[in-house]
Design a protein around this motif. Structure first.
Motif, PDB file in Angstrom:
ATOM      1  N   ASN A 191      -4.758   0.547   0.692  1.00 38.23           N
ATOM      2  CA  ASN A 191      -4.359  -0.296   1.626  1.00 38.23           C
ATOM      3  C   ASN A 191      -3.131  -1.444   0.694  1.00 38.23           C
ATOM      4  O   ASN A 191      -3.621  -1.768  -0.472  1.00 38.23           O
ATOM      5  N   SER A 192      -2.550  -2.199   1.337  1.00 40.10           N
ATOM      6  CA  SER A 192      -1.882  -3.396   0.778  1.00 40.10           C
ATOM      7  C   SER A 192      -2.929  -4.495   0.203  1.00 40.10           C
ATOM      8  O   SER A 192      -3.924  -4.777   0.841  1.00 40.10           O
TER       9      SER A 192
ATOM     10  N   GLU B 104      -7.465   0.460  -6.423  1.00 38.73           N
ATOM     11  CA  GLU B 104      -6.502  -0.486  -6.602  1.00 38.73           C
ATOM     12  C   GLU B 104      -6.141  -1.038  -8.001  1.00 38.73           C
ATOM     13  O   GLU B 104      -4.829  -1.184  -8.214  1.00 38.73           O
TER      14      GLU B 104
ATOM     15  N   ASP C 240      -2.024  -4.197   6.702  1.00 37.14           N
ATOM     16  CA  ASP C 240      -2.117  -2.910   7.357  1.00 37.14           C
ATOM     17  C   ASP C 240      -3.173  -2.351   7.038  1.00 37.14           C
ATOM     18  O   ASP C 240      -4.118  -2.855   6.188  1.00 37.14           O
ATOM     19  N   GLU C 241      -3.529  -1.342   7.687  1.00 32.91           N
ATOM     20  CA  GLU C 241      -4.959  -0.432   7.168  1.00 32.91           C
ATOM     21  C   GLU C 241      -4.450   1.042   7.319  1.00 32.91           C
ATOM     22  O   GLU C 241      -3.941   1.641   8.273  1.00 32.91           O
ATOM     23  N   ARG C 242      -4.543   1.601   6.182  1.00 34.02           N
ATOM     24  CA  ARG C 242      -4.117   3.116   5.920  1.00 34.02           C
ATOM     25  C   ARG C 242      -5.354   3.959   6.077  1.00 34.02           C
ATOM     26  O   ARG C 242      -6.534   3.488   6.061  1.00 34.02           O
TER      27      ARG C 242
ATOM     28  N   SER D 175      -5.066   7.134  -0.959  1.00 29.18           N
ATOM     29  CA  SER D 175      -4.307   6.250  -0.131  1.00 29.18           C
ATOM     30  C   SER D 175      -4.871   4.803  -0.546  1.00 29.18           C
ATOM     31  O   SER D 175      -5.842   4.721  -0.705  1.00 29.18           O
TER      32      SER D 175
ATOM     33  N   GLY E  46       0.971  -1.377   0.049  1.00 28.67           N
ATOM     34  CA  GLY E  46       0.018   0.044   0.068  1.00 28.67           C
ATOM     35  C   GLY E  46       0.759   1.195  -0.020  1.00 28.67           C
ATOM     36  O   GLY E  46       1.997   1.175   0.214  1.00 28.67           O
TER      37      GLY E  46
ATOM     38  N   ASP F 190      -8.040  -9.061  -0.431  1.00 29.43           N
ATOM     39  CA  ASP F 190      -7.483  -8.190   0.736  1.00 29.43           C
ATOM     40  C   ASP F 190      -6.181  -8.874   1.579  1.00 29.43           C
ATOM     41  O   ASP F 190      -6.051  -9.717   1.495  1.00 29.43           O
TER      42      ASP F 190
END
Length: 272
Positions: free
Chosen positions: A83-84, A145, A270-272, A81, A58, A266
């Motif tokens: 997330n990975s 994404e 991490d969670e951005r 932003s 991410g 998913d």
């Protein structure tokens, strides 16, 4: 005793290891062969489904385009932003579709060609069945994404760079008016193939032509809309449409020989 361990598949968060154990017992050499599957965080996908996923770390990136060739719905450029997540290294193939759904709807037949003539609604049924079989939580990518992965993620690939388009994308000038086997041209910086060209790829989002202007995440409004987004251009597209920021749209029941998809999943990293 000699133990030889050979990795034979590394796919996202799944590692398949082939191990051969050779035992010297007196005058006899015994060979024991077995497969060890290591799964990190989730169940492994059976090899028959052959789903190769790439990890995308991410980060923040600039989405959209204000270049002269951009359509109005690509502007204004704005920072978002991500997330990975994991993304399919290849577009879903006809072999994979048939393995789950039983029939091949594609016009251009070939096991290793991308499946096409599948609607957004058809894809949801495929994903539901695949997840039931594998225990995974595959889905379509969001627009964010998709654009982030196509842009090279944290590698910051220039979205307007078309210098290598003939080496990375099947489009109207090199496709000979047909789709091609996945993975036959060069991948992008993340090792992902055919993000541009070959077939358009459905995204999970509904289409909103003003989402960028309103500074909204694409698809965050009109959630009941049946108009969905697709991205990436196809074998029939001109250069104008084989651009990372370009946005396409169609009804969720639309099927044609230019439309396919790839999977994402998913990542709990991490969670951005």
């Amino acid at each position: 005793m000699r133990i030889n361990i050979t990795p034979c598949r590394l796919s996202g968060n799944r590692v398949s290891i082939s191990t051969i154990v050779m035992c010297n017992l007196g005058n006899h050499m015994r060979i024991i062969s077995f497969i060890l599957i290591i799964c990190i965080g989730m169940a492994c996908v059976p090899d028959d489904y052959d789903i190769d996923m790439v990890f995308v770390e991410g980060g923040d990136f600039i989405m959209g385009s204000d270049e002269y060739e951009a359509d109005p719905d690509e502007a204004p450029v704005h920072e978002v932003s991500v997330n990975s997540f994991y993304v399919g290294r290849f577009e879903v193939t006809q072999k994979q579709w048939k393995r789950v759904m039983g029939k091949n709807p594609s016009m251009f037949k070939g096991d290793e060609r991308p499946v096409e003539c599948v609607s957004w609604d058809d894809v949801q049924l495929f994903i539901k069945k695949l997840n039931s079989i594998t225990g995974h939580s595959f889905r379509l990518p969001s627009e964010i994404e998709w654009e982030y992965a196509a842009s090279g993620g944290n590698n910051k690939l220039s979205k307007e760079c078309l210098l290598n388009i003939y080496e990375t994308a099947w489009f109207v000038e090199n496709s000979e008016s047909i789709s091609h086997r996945v993975g036959t041209l060069q991948p992008n910086e993340l090792g992902i193939y055919d993000m541009l060209g070959n077939v358009y790829e459905w995204c999970n989002d509904v289409y909103d032509s003003l989402s960028y202007a309103r500074r909204l995440r694409p698809g965050s409004e009109n959630l009941d809309s049946t108009i969905k987004v697709y991205r990436g251009g196809c074998w029939l597209s001109s250069k104008k449409y084989v651009r990372i920021p370009n946005r396409g749209k169609g009804s969720s029941d639309l099927r044609n020989y230019c439309l396919g998809f790839r999977l994402v999943e998913d990542c709990a990293c991490d969670e951005r």
